[in-house]
Design a protein around this motif. Sequence first.
Motif, short mmCIF file in Angstrom:
data_model
loop_
_atom_site.label_atom_id
_atom_site.label_comp_id
_atom_site.label_asym_id
_atom_site.label_seq_id
_atom_site.Cartn_x
_atom_site.Cartn_y
_atom_site.Cartn_z
N LEU A 116 -8.02 -5.48 -1.30
CA LEU A 116 -8.14 -4.43 -0.28
C LEU A 116 -7.07 -3.39 -0.55
CD1 LEU A 116 -8.20 -7.39 1.54
CD2 LEU A 116 -9.06 -5.72 3.15
N ALA A 117 -7.41 -2.13 -0.31
CA ALA A 117 -6.44 -1.03 -0.35
C ALA A 117 -6.38 -0.47 1.07
CB ALA A 117 -6.85 0.04 -1.34
N ILE A 118 -5.16 -0.33 1.57
CA ILE A 118 -4.95 0.14 2.93
C ILE A 118 -4.12 1.41 2.87
CG2 ILE A 118 -3.91 -0.45 5.16
CD1 ILE A 118 -4.65 -3.31 3.02
N ASP A 119 -4.54 2.44 3.61
CA ASP A 119 -3.79 3.70 3.58
C ASP A 119 -2.59 3.65 4.53
OD1 ASP A 119 -4.73 4.25 6.18
OD2 ASP A 119 -6.19 5.72 5.50
N GLN A 148 1.62 5.15 -1.85
CA GLN A 148 1.04 5.45 -0.55
C GLN A 148 0.12 4.29 -0.19
OE1 GLN A 148 -0.84 9.31 -0.67
NE2 GLN A 148 1.10 10.23 -0.05
N GLY A 149 0.38 3.70 0.93
CA GLY A 149 -0.46 2.61 1.39
C GLY A 149 0.00 1.25 0.88
N ILE A 150 -0.91 0.31 0.97
CA ILE A 150 -0.63 -1.10 0.66
C ILE A 150 -1.79 -1.66 -0.16
CG2 ILE A 150 -0.38 -3.41 1.70
CD1 ILE A 150 2.00 -1.68 2.36
N HIS A 151 -1.48 -2.51 -1.11
CA HIS A 151 -2.50 -3.28 -1.81
C HIS A 151 -2.40 -4.70 -1.30
CE1 HIS A 151 -4.13 -5.72 -5.20
NE2 HIS A 151 -5.11 -4.87 -4.98
N MET A 152 -3.54 -5.28 -0.94
CA MET A 152 -3.57 -6.64 -0.44
C MET A 152 -4.61 -7.44 -1.21
SD MET A 152 -4.27 -7.92 3.48
CE MET A 152 -2.76 -7.23 4.11
N THR A 153 -4.27 -8.67 -1.55
CA THR A 153 -5.25 -9.55 -2.15
C THR A 153 -5.49 -10.72 -1.21
OG1 THR A 153 -3.64 -10.89 -3.36
CG2 THR A 153 -4.57 -8.98 -4.51
#
Length: 126
Positions: A28-31, A107-112
Motif C-alpha cells: 500500500l502507498a499512503i499519501d 512524501q507519504g508512507i509505504h506499507m506492506t
Amino acid sequence: MKRILNPSSQDGFQKLWFQSVSPDMGHLAIDDEHQIVEVDRKAMELLGYSDVNLKGNSLWDILCERLPAYHYQAINMAILKRMNRVIYTNLIASGQGICLTIAPKNQGIHMTVSRWIPSDSERSAH
C-alpha cells in the motif's frame, strides 16, 4: 497478541523486514493526508477486503475496522513520527495473523502486509 518492533537503524529494519515477509505480500502507498493512493490485490485480500478496492479510502477507516486498538495506535504513532515499524497482529474478524511494515517515504508512507504465522513459543505465550 501484542508484538511491536522498533528497530534503531535502517539496516536493522531491513533485516527484520526481510525475515518477516512471506511470498504472499501486499503493498500500500499512503499519501501525507493518510489516503490510500496505491494498493495491490494481495494487500486488499490479506486485510480481508477481497470485493472492495481500497484506493482513495482513508487508511484509518480501513485499519480501525480490522485491527485491535493498540496496534492501530502504534501504526498512528509510527506514521506521525515518520518511523520505520514492524507490527505483528491478528485481524479482529478472522484471527488471521498478519505482519505490517511501515516505512516513511519522501512524501507519504509505504506499507506492506504479509501473513504471519506465530511460532509455537509465541502461541503458547499468549
